[in-house]
Design a protein around this motif. Structure first.
Motif, mmCIF file in Angstrom:
data_model
loop_
_atom_site.group_PDB
_atom_site.id
_atom_site.type_symbol
_atom_site.label_atom_id
_atom_site.label_comp_id
_atom_site.label_asym_id
_atom_site.label_seq_id
_atom_site.Cartn_x
_atom_site.Cartn_y
_atom_site.Cartn_z
ATOM 1 N N GLU A 201 0.864 -1.330 -0.039
ATOM 2 C CA GLU A 201 -0.030 0.075 0.090
ATOM 3 C C GLU A 201 0.968 1.205 -0.019
ATOM 4 O O GLU A 201 0.672 2.249 -0.809
ATOM 5 C CB GLU A 201 -0.962 0.111 1.081
ATOM 6 C CG GLU A 201 -2.027 -1.033 0.826
ATOM 7 C CD GLU A 201 -2.964 -0.970 2.436
ATOM 8 O OE1 GLU A 201 -2.631 -0.210 3.574
ATOM 9 O OE2 GLU A 201 -4.053 -1.699 2.320
ATOM 10 N N LYS A 202 1.872 1.178 0.749
ATOM 11 C CA LYS A 202 2.836 2.428 0.917
ATOM 12 C C LYS A 202 3.472 2.728 -0.936
ATOM 13 O O LYS A 202 3.400 3.879 -0.932
ATOM 14 C CB LYS A 202 3.905 2.197 2.052
ATOM 15 C CG LYS A 202 4.866 3.511 2.131
ATOM 16 C CD LYS A 202 5.737 3.315 3.457
ATOM 17 C CE LYS A 202 6.147 2.140 3.783
ATOM 18 N NZ LYS A 202 7.156 2.127 4.976
ATOM 19 N N LEU B 227 -7.771 3.624 -1.965
ATOM 20 C CA LEU B 227 -6.986 2.640 -2.314
ATOM 21 C C LEU B 227 -7.721 1.608 -1.351
ATOM 22 O O LEU B 227 -7.575 1.804 -0.077
ATOM 23 C CB LEU B 227 -5.408 2.653 -2.065
ATOM 24 C CG LEU B 227 -4.690 1.281 -2.006
ATOM 25 C CD1 LEU B 227 -4.575 0.931 -3.604
ATOM 26 C CD2 LEU B 227 -3.322 1.722 -1.570
ATOM 27 N N LYS B 228 -8.165 0.393 -2.221
ATOM 28 C CA LYS B 228 -9.043 -0.515 -1.062
ATOM 29 C C LYS B 228 -8.391 -1.901 -1.457
ATOM 30 O O LYS B 228 -8.301 -2.242 -2.705
ATOM 31 C CB LYS B 228 -10.435 -0.201 -1.251
ATOM 32 C CG LYS B 228 -11.092 -1.488 -0.285
ATOM 33 C CD LYS B 228 -12.878 -1.263 -0.727
ATOM 34 C CE LYS B 228 -13.600 -2.174 0.035
ATOM 35 N NZ LYS B 228 -14.829 -1.985 -0.310
ATOM 36 N N LEU B 229 -7.943 -2.673 -0.311
ATOM 37 C CA LEU B 229 -7.508 -3.946 -0.519
ATOM 38 C C LEU B 229 -8.865 -4.744 -0.548
ATOM 39 O O LEU B 229 -9.974 -4.690 0.107
ATOM 40 C CB LEU B 229 -6.897 -4.461 0.760
ATOM 41 C CG LEU B 229 -6.544 -5.795 1.106
ATOM 42 C CD1 LEU B 229 -5.518 -6.262 -0.146
ATOM 43 C CD2 LEU B 229 -6.183 -6.213 2.077
ATOM 44 N N ARG C 78 0.707 4.165 -2.684
ATOM 45 C CA ARG C 78 0.113 5.588 -2.511
ATOM 46 C C ARG C 78 1.331 6.620 -2.800
ATOM 47 O O ARG C 78 1.198 7.652 -3.178
ATOM 48 C CB ARG C 78 0.194 5.629 -0.769
ATOM 49 C CG ARG C 78 -1.327 5.068 -0.390
ATOM 50 C CD ARG C 78 -1.551 5.246 0.817
ATOM 51 N NE ARG C 78 -2.684 4.611 1.479
ATOM 52 C CZ ARG C 78 -3.785 4.758 0.928
ATOM 53 N NH1 ARG C 78 -4.177 5.613 0.539
ATOM 54 N NH2 ARG C 78 -5.004 3.773 1.564
ATOM 55 N N PHE D 100 -5.899 -5.138 -5.181
ATOM 56 C CA PHE D 100 -6.322 -3.757 -4.604
ATOM 57 C C PHE D 100 -7.439 -3.135 -5.831
ATOM 58 O O PHE D 100 -7.127 -3.371 -7.057
ATOM 59 C CB PHE D 100 -5.018 -2.768 -4.377
ATOM 60 C CG PHE D 100 -4.245 -3.158 -3.411
ATOM 61 C CD1 PHE D 100 -4.610 -2.758 -2.167
ATOM 62 C CD2 PHE D 100 -3.392 -3.905 -3.771
ATOM 63 C CE1 PHE D 100 -3.443 -2.971 -1.133
ATOM 64 C CE2 PHE D 100 -2.269 -4.162 -2.500
ATOM 65 C CZ PHE D 100 -2.488 -3.882 -1.323
#
Length: 103
Positions: free
Chosen positions: A43-44, A56-58, A47, A76
């Motif tokens: 995620e990092k 951002l969605k898992l 982003r 994602f």
């Protein structure tokens, strides 16, 4: 009851954001990573490298048939939006290329 709602909000700061004028563009991405790599690390990277990323969605973490041992597939959903114009598919594809390169 609007009167009751106003009483409850007395002395409190009310925050809001304007409804966006321009539509979002959505993309999904799945990456194969080491099983012990935290999803937050992926995620990092996304982003950090994704211009115009609004959300951002898992939505999936999968291990099992079709995935090599010691690996996991992490998927994602990404939502992009510009505050001043509609993003083209070409622009979003370029952003996705940057994300993929960084991952």
């Amino acid at each position: 009851n609007l009167g009751e709602l106003l009483k409850l909000s007395e002395g409190k700061r009310i925050l809001f954001s304007q409804i966006p004028k321009f539509p979002p563009v959505g993309r999904d991405i799945a990456v194969l990573v080491d099983l012990d790599l935290p999803v937050a690390e992926v995620e990092k990277v996304i982003r950090k490298s994704a211009k115009y990323l609004e959300r951002l969605k898992l939505f999936d973490v999968y291990t099992g048939k079709g995935i090599p041992e010691g690996k996991k597939s992490v998927a994602f959903s990404l939502l992009f939006r510009s505050p001043d114009r509609t993003l083209s598919d070409e622009e979003v594809n370029k952003i996705m290329d940057v994300i993929i390169k960084e991952l």
